[in-house]
Design a protein around this motif. Structure first.
Motif, PDB file in Angstrom:
ATOM      1  N   SER A 131     105.803 122.041 -41.528  1.00 19.29           N
ATOM      2  CA  SER A 131     106.370 122.262 -40.198  1.00 19.29           C
ATOM      3  C   SER A 131     105.803 121.253 -39.208  1.00 19.29           C
ATOM      4  CB  SER A 131     106.054 123.692 -39.739  1.00 19.29           C
ATOM      5  OG  SER A 131     106.420 123.880 -38.397  1.00 19.29           O
TER       6      SER A 131
ATOM      7  N   LEU B 166     105.140 128.158 -30.445  1.00 21.73           N
ATOM      8  CA  LEU B 166     104.984 128.994 -31.633  1.00 21.73           C
ATOM      9  C   LEU B 166     104.662 130.433 -31.247  1.00 21.73           C
ATOM     10  CD1 LEU B 166     102.986 126.548 -33.911  1.00 21.73           C
ATOM     11  CD2 LEU B 166     105.382 127.203 -34.140  1.00 21.73           C
TER      12      LEU B 166
ATOM     13  N   PHE C  68      97.258 131.010 -36.157  1.00 17.00           N
ATOM     14  CA  PHE C  68      98.674 131.397 -36.206  1.00 17.00           C
ATOM     15  C   PHE C  68      98.962 132.202 -37.463  1.00 17.00           C
ATOM     16  CE2 PHE C  68     103.111 131.142 -35.357  1.00 17.00           C
ATOM     17  CZ  PHE C  68     103.733 130.958 -36.569  1.00 17.00           C
TER      18      PHE C  68
ATOM     19  N   THR D 120     109.085 132.771 -33.637  1.00 15.35           N
ATOM     20  CA  THR D 120     109.933 132.614 -34.832  1.00 15.35           C
ATOM     21  C   THR D 120     109.767 133.794 -35.792  1.00 15.35           C
ATOM     22  OG1 THR D 120     108.181 131.328 -35.897  1.00 15.35           O
ATOM     23  CG2 THR D 120     109.850 130.100 -34.645  1.00 15.35           C
TER      24      THR D 120
ATOM     25  N   LEU E  11      99.140 126.833 -29.414  1.00 12.45           N
ATOM     26  CA  LEU E  11     100.305 127.469 -30.026  1.00 12.45           C
ATOM     27  C   LEU E  11     101.387 127.745 -28.989  1.00 12.45           C
ATOM     28  CD1 LEU E  11      98.495 129.983 -32.414  1.00 12.45           C
ATOM     29  CD2 LEU E  11      99.640 127.858 -33.053  1.00 12.45           C
TER      30      LEU E  11
ATOM     31  N   SER F  80     106.007 121.601 -35.978  1.00 12.14           N
ATOM     32  CA  SER F  80     105.380 122.345 -34.886  1.00 12.14           C
ATOM     33  C   SER F  80     103.938 122.676 -35.220  1.00 12.14           C
ATOM     34  CB  SER F  80     106.169 123.615 -34.603  1.00 12.14           C
ATOM     35  OG  SER F  80     107.505 123.308 -34.241  1.00 12.14           O
ATOM     36  N   LEU F  81     103.668 123.108 -36.437  1.00 17.19           N
ATOM     37  CA  LEU F  81     102.292 123.404 -36.821  1.00 17.19           C
ATOM     38  C   LEU F  81     101.470 122.133 -36.970  1.00 17.19           C
ATOM     39  CD1 LEU F  81     102.755 126.292 -39.432  1.00 17.19           C
ATOM     40  CD2 LEU F  81     101.691 126.447 -37.164  1.00 17.19           C
TER      41      LEU F  81
END
Length: 307
Positions: free
Chosen positions: A14, A76, A28, A93, A71, A16-17
């Protein structure tokens, strides 16, 4: 209370991560196990640090606060204030990656930014409306079919329309003459169940067969106490072998009686059966008729003259 959650393999690719630090990524994943069934949790860095970083004292509440900031910047998680004035966070999500079979009740207020009030109820109503629209043709057909299948007072039951009273003719067009005698010595072609065949010839009734199990049962019933299973098993094999030689069951019963009375081993059963079959009954020994003793009239002739 921690729960079992799923992490998809795509999470490690990912973007985003990848934009946050490793500690934020670990926080997370830990939040996935601590959040309720709707992806919500209390926004308390000290509590989260105690739950997720208890064995890493170098990463305390300040480090968790930094993780949550990263985050939230990566979209996220969403940090918000509930109607009760307390701070909460929401995994944005959540519904995309977590499939909860039977979600529990609401424990935290909905996120005002990502979960509009009543959105879940609206989605349920929309799904219900779409399902009703998709099945509406079938629903009309089902209603018509129920109206068609409902019996009425003036309607004949299904499968009987057009038929009057039962036909008197026999199946296959057979007439009365088909079941009458065809001659003076012949019986009818078709006989009722249980009727005795006509004619002088008849097969003899088969003699009843006796099994080894039945003979064992009779033997056990005649005993004062049930013999050991090992003895009964040995005895059953001997009886089965004797029956295989077509030896009459009465002879085997006689041998079993002698075996039971004498308390012998099952190995001698064939000898006892042979004795029952072939032993000759003892004849009466000839004996001199009894005569009362009388003194002889002639002593010299009886004793030779010597007394």
């Amino acid at each position: 209370m921690a729960r079992i959650r799923t992490i998809k393999p795509e999470a490690f690719a990912s973007e985003s991560l990848a934009a946050v630090s490793l500690s934020a990524e670990r926080t997370f994943f830990g939040l996935l196990t601590q959040a309720d069934d709707h992806g919500r949790f209390r926004d308390q860095p000290a509590v989260i640090a105690g739950l997720l970083w208890s064995l890493r004292p170098d990463h305390g509440p300040l480090g968790v606060e930094d993780d949550l900031t990263q985050l939230a910047a990566a979209d996220l998680v969403c940090r918000y204030e509930g109607d009760d004035g307390k701070q909460y966070l929401h995994v944005t999500t959540w519904r995309r990656h977590q499939k909860i079979n039977r979600p529990s009740g609401v424990r935290a207020p909905a996120c005002p930014h990502h979960e509009a009030a009543g959105s879940s109820e609206t989605s349920r109503q929309g799904r219900r409306a779409r399902s009703e629209e998709s099945v509406s043709p079938h629903g009309v057909l089902a209603e018509d079919s129920r109206q068609t299948n409902e019996p009425s007072a003036n309607r004949e039951p299904a499968g009987r329309t057009g038929f009057g009273e039962p036909s008197p003719r026999a199946h296959g067009g057979l007439t009365e003459a088909a079941v009458t005698p065809q001659g003076p010595d012949l019986g009818p072609r078709i006989l009722d169940l249980g009727s005795i065949p006509s004619g002088g010839a008849s097969a003899p009734a088969p003699s009843p067969t006796v099994s080894a199990k039945q003979l064992i049962g009779e033997y056990v019933a005649a005993c004062a106490h049930r013999p050991p299973e090992k003895v009964l098993g040995h005895l059953g094999r001997e009886i089965h072998q004797l029956l295989g030689e077509d030896i009459a069951a009465d002879h085997i019963r006689a041998g079993l009686d002698r075996l039971r009375i004498k308390g012998l081993s099952p190995s001698v059963l064939p000898s006892l059966v042979n004795e029952a079959m072939n032993a000759t009954p003892p004849q009466a020994n000839p004996r001199t008729p009894y005569r009362a003793w009388t003194n002889p009239a002639d002593v010299e002739s009886a004793y030779g003259g010597d007394l």
